[in-house]
Design an enzyme around this catalytic site. Structure first.
Site, short mmCIF file in Angstrom:
data_model
loop_
_atom_site.label_atom_id
_atom_site.label_comp_id
_atom_site.label_asym_id
_atom_site.label_seq_id
_atom_site.Cartn_x
_atom_site.Cartn_y
_atom_site.Cartn_z
N CYS A 66 0.86 -1.19 0.00
CA CYS A 66 0.00 0.00 0.00
C CYS A 66 0.89 1.23 0.00
O CYS A 66 1.88 1.27 0.72
CB CYS A 66 -0.87 0.04 1.26
SG CYS A 66 -2.00 -1.32 1.41
N GLU A 67 0.50 2.24 -0.78
CA GLU A 67 1.25 3.50 -0.74
C GLU A 67 1.02 4.20 0.59
O GLU A 67 1.92 4.78 1.16
CB GLU A 67 0.80 4.42 -1.88
CG GLU A 67 1.41 4.05 -3.21
CD GLU A 67 1.03 5.04 -4.30
OE1 GLU A 67 0.32 6.02 -4.03
OE2 GLU A 67 1.45 4.80 -5.45
#
Length: 134
Positions: free
Chosen positions: A51-52
């Site tokens: 996930c960013e």
């Protein structure tokens, strides 16, 4: 596969929304209602990689059914994760593997909100759920 009650209610709410802005607002509200995780749960071991944004996930098996809790530092992701939790909480491990993430967000009318990076992030969350359930 039938939807959990809360997921069906959320789906109804989103399908009744008049247009994109209202759905975006609903998304934020669902995220804001997500119960906060304790600081102890926001540890590296619970962080979802891929996930960013930062996303933490914890899961617990209760009577053969999974209950997940999650949090994110990004408001939009928190909303998307909240809707994913509604879709998966209460499922057993086998049902969890059959969840079609793109289809769920498509039904909610939120596909536009799923940029490739968000989509990858949510897939990483679902994958982590399956790992916990495996």
């Amino acid at each position: 596969m039938s939807l959990p009650v809360e997921a069906a209610e959320a789906l109804q709410t989103f399908q009744n929304a008049a247009g994109w802005e209202q759905r975006a607002r609903l998304l934020m509200q669902f995220g804001d209602r997500l119960p906060p995780l304790s600081d102890a749960d926001k540890c590296e071991a619970n962080r979802v990689h891929g996930c960013e944004s930062q996303v933490w996930l914890v899961g617990e098996l209760r009577d053969g059914h999974w209950q997940f809790a999650a949090s994110s530092d990004a408001r939009m992701i928190r909303g998307l994760v909240a809707l994913l939790l509604l879709r998966v909480n209460g499922l057993n491990a086998e049902e969890l593997q059959q969840v079609d993430l793109p289809d769920w967000f498509n039904q909610l009318g939120l596909s536009r909100q799923l940029s490739p990076s968000r989509s990858n992030g949510l897939n990483a969350v679902l994958k982590r759920m399956n790992e916990l359930a495996g």
